[in-house]
Structures are given as structure tokens and as C-alpha cells.
Write a protein that holds these residues in place. Structure first.
Motif, mmCIF file in Angstrom:
data_model
loop_
_atom_site.group_PDB
_atom_site.id
_atom_site.type_symbol
_atom_site.label_atom_id
_atom_site.label_comp_id
_atom_site.label_asym_id
_atom_site.label_seq_id
_atom_site.Cartn_x
_atom_site.Cartn_y
_atom_site.Cartn_z
ATOM 1 N N UNK A 103 8.747 -0.546 5.390
ATOM 2 C CA UNK A 103 8.198 0.790 5.165
ATOM 3 C C UNK A 103 9.069 1.574 4.461
ATOM 4 N N UNK A 104 8.635 2.452 3.594
ATOM 5 C CA UNK A 104 9.432 3.314 3.097
ATOM 6 C C UNK A 104 8.922 4.963 3.210
ATOM 7 N N UNK A 105 9.637 5.885 3.685
ATOM 8 C CA UNK A 105 8.997 7.145 3.770
ATOM 9 C C UNK A 105 9.812 8.152 3.251
ATOM 10 N N UNK A 106 9.207 9.074 2.300
ATOM 11 C CA UNK A 106 10.033 9.885 1.614
ATOM 12 C C UNK A 106 9.445 11.364 1.466
ATOM 13 N N UNK A 147 0.829 -1.220 0.001
ATOM 14 C CA UNK A 147 0.052 -0.056 -0.082
ATOM 15 C C UNK A 147 0.885 1.277 -0.078
ATOM 16 N N UNK A 148 0.400 2.324 -0.427
ATOM 17 C CA UNK A 148 1.101 3.509 -0.570
ATOM 18 C C UNK A 148 0.047 4.734 -0.364
ATOM 19 N N UNK A 149 0.566 5.988 -0.038
ATOM 20 C CA UNK A 149 -0.161 7.086 0.178
ATOM 21 C C UNK A 149 0.767 8.246 -0.028
ATOM 22 N N UNK A 150 0.203 9.357 -0.910
ATOM 23 C CA UNK A 150 0.989 10.598 -0.875
ATOM 24 C C UNK A 150 0.137 11.537 -0.379
ATOM 25 N N UNK A 151 0.625 12.334 0.530
ATOM 26 C CA UNK A 151 -0.205 13.447 1.319
ATOM 27 C C UNK A 151 0.629 14.672 1.251
ATOM 28 N N UNK A 152 0.272 15.737 0.552
ATOM 29 C CA UNK A 152 1.288 16.704 0.445
ATOM 30 C C UNK A 152 2.486 16.307 -0.385
ATOM 31 N N UNK A 153 3.496 16.802 0.328
ATOM 32 C CA UNK A 153 4.817 16.280 -0.223
ATOM 33 C C UNK A 153 5.576 14.790 0.422
ATOM 34 N N UNK A 154 4.746 14.240 1.118
ATOM 35 C CA UNK A 154 5.082 13.130 1.976
ATOM 36 C C UNK A 154 4.603 11.846 1.329
ATOM 37 N N UNK A 155 5.327 10.791 1.184
ATOM 38 C CA UNK A 155 4.841 9.544 0.687
ATOM 39 C C UNK A 155 5.360 8.454 1.219
ATOM 40 N N UNK A 156 4.490 7.846 1.660
ATOM 41 C CA UNK A 156 4.667 6.463 2.577
ATOM 42 C C UNK A 156 4.189 5.171 1.566
ATOM 43 N N UNK A 157 5.071 4.207 1.863
ATOM 44 C CA UNK A 157 4.866 2.792 1.104
ATOM 45 C C UNK A 157 4.955 2.021 2.364
ATOM 46 N N UNK A 158 4.230 0.977 2.109
ATOM 47 C CA UNK A 158 3.931 -0.141 3.253
ATOM 48 C C UNK A 158 4.048 -1.661 2.597
ATOM 49 N N UNK A 159 4.884 -2.572 2.989
ATOM 50 C CA UNK A 159 4.806 -3.652 2.313
ATOM 51 C C UNK A 159 4.554 -4.712 3.372
#
Length: 546
Positions: free
Chosen positions: A475-478, A457-469
Motif C-alpha cells: 500500500x502507498x498512502x500520500x 486499486x486507488x482512491x483520492x479523497x480530499x488531498x489524501x490518496x491511497x494505492x493498494x496492490x
């Protein structure tokens, strides 16, 4: 006994080749008739004068398949290191709006197409996985283990496959309301040409989903493999490519009719027929959904395009570049036909790709500078071109930097056509016309965009993006504002931001509709390497369910 054991061992050692031979034999049983003309329906002889106000625009939506954002020269790139520009697409983009932060609905094709048609996330429709034909998952998993051996092990669940509906019925339910159905309420004549991949059985076919006419891609060859006009490029390190060459035919159908041979290389044939549709409907509003198969494998180009792009190596890069050239030509021909018919000013043309470029073709630059490829939620897998040209409403050189997604296109096209959104249906997308025309803000503004495929799963909110496997527990947070190519994982350093975005994902999945059919495979997908390279310990990868 010894002979039987030896034969058994030989068969086991060659199990992938034997399975592919069987797939090829089965696909050869399908009857494909000779090419025949399409009896396109014609509109009125003269254009009706609207009772009040301007007539509704014609709408042409052109969707490419697996086109990487760097395959276009619009953003300064271009196929084969910029040696093959895309002047027609560049011109269209320059004469309208460029959405510089546009995202596919998913990192694989079919769920993206479902979002495009409905404006709804898969958490509402249940259309979460890409339908695959019988034998695909088992054979690709088998071939990956036999011809690769370097990747982390995959999974194929035969019992889950037995519980899935037939391939033709793995599609978008008829209860979902498509953009074609919405536009028909405003008198639009609706036409689909090319790929569909949202089900082919009763209730799933384009004719059941609001399209008056459908010229359907029934298999997957761009030209017959032995056609003198074609140049082929097999990608032997890719198990999917092996399956496609064995299973695909050169076939189309019109409005559920019998299969017949297309009238030429698919990109050119689909365009030829699109021009006929435009001419036949010049006196009434029409919605044309042209869903190209290029640049999806199998890699096949016309010999003319192959020669035109010049000496490019390796061979697969040259064929791929030639395919991009054919798509650019398609756009140019459609724009010319609209101008010839006097329809140019009041026609909205939208161009996008269903997902990012594929790593399994072995061309590392297709999504540059972004990290990742098709089949993962890194930017390279989901960043796509999105351009909208409508001379009557959109000023040339319009730049829209707002993050937008395929989920937004259904309400946008509906608004362009003056159609109301369906009653009693939650639409997740937002109308992008205010941003494109400069008439106001987009209602969603900085609210999240979501992606999901099972446990990934992933979400982008504003300029933040989180991926979760969840399968990998990773998890990856950018921070895309300072790190748009996702090089610095901040998941451990910014636990409060990670928790904030995780809460968004959890809320998005709360009460979600279950997948329409189960996942039967888990595949290891490299993030920073193409499939032409070998996996090594320490390489970043994700597991992808389908």
C-alpha cells in the motif's frame, strides 16, 4: 536427431523473432483499399432559429493518446525540455478553464474511454481491462522475458485468453448509454473520428453507440513505415513496440465499410476530415469526438515536423516532440475553422488525454514533476490536461483547482447540451459546468475519485490518496497537499487514514459488476524508471493486470 535438436534449439532461441514474423505475415493479409473521399452528411442550408433562448452549443471533444502533462507548455513544460511549445493548446486553455487537478479514468486507454463515454466507473460497467488483439499478451510476455530479463517475471494465462470473447467483442456493451446517445435526444448530429478501442463488433461499434458517423482508425500506423514523408523511431527495448511494428497497418474505415488508406499522416488527416465535418454541420448542433492516436507508439512523425523541431536527441525524443507539434497544429486548425464558420463563440471545446505519458518510450520527463507513468496509479500515470473553452459561457483565465476526473465529462457535456441524463442509470460523474462558469459549486466537492484494474486499486479523497496492490500486498498512502509528487509513503505512519481510505475502496467495490472479460497477463511496471533503464533490486514497481 542431432540436426532436429539443433534446429529446435535455434527456433527456441529465436522464438520472439519467429512469432513477430508470423504476426507480420498475418497482418499483411488484411486488404486495405486506396484512399477515398468521405461522404459526410450535411446539415440544413440555413440555421434554424430556436423557439426560445440561445441555440445549443456545438461540442468538440479532442482526446489525445498517451500525452504526458509535461508534453504541453501550458503548465510551463513542453516537449523536449520545453524546446517544442504548444502555442495553440496554450491559447485555448488561456481563453477558457484550466482544470489543474484533472485525472484520467484509468492508467490505460480503453477503460478511460469507457468512463468518458458513460460517466460510470468500471465497477458499474465491467469495462476494466484494455482489449488487446490475438497474440499480444503471449508475445509481449515472451519478448519481455527474452529481450529484457531484468524485470520481475510476468504472467500470461493462455487458458484465460481462450475464455475471453473475440477482440472485436471486447468492448463497451450496447446496454450502456453514451454521451453521443444522450446528445442525440437534443437533436445533435454526432460524429466520431479516430481511435475508438471500445469494441468493433456488432453492438460495440460507434455507429451502435450513438454516433451517426464514424471514421474509424482500424490499425495503428500514423503513415506507412516506408512512406517518404515519414520519420520512424523504433523503441527496441519495449516489447509492445515490437508487436506494434509487426502487426499494424495504415488503415481506416467509414461507417463499418471496407478498410482504406487514410489521406495522409493521421493527425493531419483526422483534422482535415474534422474541418469538413464542422463545415457540413455549421447550421445544426453537432458533437464531434476527435480521438487522436498521437502520441501513442509506434513513434512516427512527418518529415516536415521532424525538421521543424530542430536538433533534439535522442532520435525518439525528436520524433515524439514532432508528434506533439502535429497535435498542437490540429487544435489551432480546428479553432480557426470554427471562427471562419462563425461558430467560435457558441462552441464548447474540451481537450484531454486518455492517461499519462508512457514510460515504455524511454523519455523520463513526459509527466514531470509527477512520479510514475502510464500503467500505474501514481500521479504520472493518471494526471492529465483538461481544458474547456466556450466563449459564450466560460470566462478566459478561469482556474479550477478541484480534483476532477474523466468520469465527470459525460454529465458535463450533457448539461452543456441541455440534455437530461438517462433514466434508471447511475451516473458516477458530476457536472463541472458550475465550476467552469463560476455559477456554483460542483456537487461532488471533496468526495472520492476511484481507479481500479483488478487487484490494483486507488482512491483520492480530499488531498489524501491511497494505492493498494493486493497481489504484492503493498500500500502507498500520500498526502498530496504537502507531497504532490508522492515521495513519502505514509501507509505505516498514518494507519487511521489508511484504514479510512481502505474503507472507501471496499465500499466502492461492494456489489460491483465483474469484469466483462478476464485478465490474462500480469506485468511488472517500474514506477521511477522508464523502460530505457534497467531494473535493479530495490526499485519501486507495481504489478499490473490486464
Amino acid at each position: 536427431m542431432a540436426a532436429a535438436i539443433a534446429l529446435g534449439g535455434l527456433a527456441y532461441a529465436n522464438r520472439t523473432s519467429l512469432a513477430l514474423a508470423y504476426v507480420q505475415y498475418r497482418s499483411g493479409q488484411a486488404e486495405v483499399g486506396p484512399n477515398r473521399p468521405i461522404p459526410w452528411q450535411s446539415g440544413p442550408a440555413e440555421q434554424a432559429v430556436p423557439a426560445a433562448g440561445a441555440p445549443p452549443p456545438n461540442i468538440v471533444f479532442i482526446l489525445f493518446d498517451d500525452l504526458g502533462i509535461n508534453d504541453l507548455s501550458t503548465f510551463g513544460g513542453g516537449a523536449a525540455g520545453g524546446r517544442v511549445p504548444t502555442p495553440n493548446i496554450d491559447k485555448l486553455a488561456a481563453e477558457g478553464a484550466i482544470f489543474s487537478q484533472a485525472y484520467a479514468g484509468n492508467a490505460t486507454c480503453a477503460p478511460s474511454r469507457a468512463q468518458l463515454m458513460t460517466g460510470r466507473y468500471s465497477t458499474r460497467t465491467g469495462f476494466e481491462y484494455t482489449p488487446t488483439p490475438t497474440g499480444f499478451g503471449r508475445l509481449v510476455n515472451m519478448a519481455a522475458g527474452q529481450i529484457r530479463g531484468d524485470l520481475p517475471p510476468g504472467r500470461y494465462d493462455a487458458d484465460m485468453k481462450k475464455s475471453a470473447p473475440p477482440f472485436a467483442e471486447q468492448g463497451l456493451p450496447g446496454s450502456e448509454v453514451t454521451i453521443a446517445e444522450v446528445l442525440k435526444t437534443r437533436g445533435y448530429h454526432t460524429v466520431h473520428i479516430g481511435k475508438w478501442h471500445l469494441g468493433n463488433g456488432k453492438g460495440f461499434h460507434p455507429n451502435d453507440q450513438g454516433f451517426d458517423e464514424s471514421l474509424m482508425m482500424e490499425s495503428g500506423l500514423h503513415l506507412p513505415e516506408d512512406d517518404p514523408r515519414v520519420v520512424n523511431a523504433r523503441v527496441d527495448f519495449d516489447p509492445i513496440d515490437r508487436f506494434l511494428w509487426a502487426s499494424m497497418r495504415f488503415a481506416t474505415s467509414y461507417n463499418r465499410g471496407a478498410w482504406f488508406a487514410p489521406g495522409g499522416y493521421l493527425a493531419d488527416y483526422w483534422t482535415d476530415e474534422s474541418l469538413k465535418v464542422i463545415e457540413a454541420n455549421r447550421n445544426r448542433p453537432f458533437f464531434l469526438y476527435l480521438a487522436h492516436w498521437g502520441v501513442h507508439t509506434p513513434l512516427q512523425a512527418t518529415r516536415e515536423d521532424y525538421e521543424a523541431v530542430g536538433s533534439i536527441t535522442p532520435h525518439r525524443r525528436r520524433v515524439h516532440a514532432a508528434m506533439v507539434r502535429s497535435l498542437d497544429r490540429s487544435v489551432g486548425r480546428i479553432m480557426a475553422k470554427l471562427k471562419e464558420q462563425g461558430l467560435d463563440d457558441n462552441t464548447l471545446i474540451v481537450i484531454s488525454s486518455d492517461n499519462g505519458g508512457a514510460g515504455y518510450i524511454g523519455l523520463p520527463e513526459v509527466n514531470a514533476p509527477y512520479r510514475g507513468f502510464k500503467i500505474n496509479f501514481f500521479e504520472g500515470g493518471i494526471r492529465v490536461p483538461l481544458f474547456a473553452r466556450w466563449p459564450a459561457r466560460i470566462r478566459p483565465g478561469t482556474a479550477v483547482g478541484l480534483p476532477v476526473g474523466h468520469v465527470d465529462l459525460m454529465p458535463t457535456l450533457a448539461a452543456a447540451g441541455g440534455a437530461s441524463l438517462p433514466q434508471g442509470v447511475t451516473i458516477d460523474g458530476r457536472n463541472l459546468l458550475p465550476a467552469a462558469t463560476g455559477s456554483g459549486p460542483v456537487a461532488r466537492a471533496n468526495a472520492p475519485l476511484f481507479w481500479n484494474s483488478g487487484y490494483y486499486k486507488a482512491v483520492r479523497a480530499g488531498n489524501w490518496k491511497l494505492q493498494v496492490n493486493e497481489k504484492q500486498g503493498k500500500t502507498w498512502l500520500f498526502d498530496l497537499a504537502s507531497d504532490p509528487t508522492e515521495r513519502v509513503n505514509l501507509a505505516d505512519r498514518r494507519p487511521e487514514k489508511r484504514a479510512e481510505l481502505q474503507a472507501l475502496i471496499d465500499a466502492h467495490h461492494r456489489g460491483r459488476k465483474p469484469p466483462l472479460y478476464p485478465s490474462t497477463t500480469d506485468s511488472a511496471i517500474m514506477v521511477d524508471k522508464t523502460l530505457a533503464e534497467r531494473f535493479a533490486p530495490g526499485d519501486e514497481f507495481i504489478y499490473w493486470p490486464n
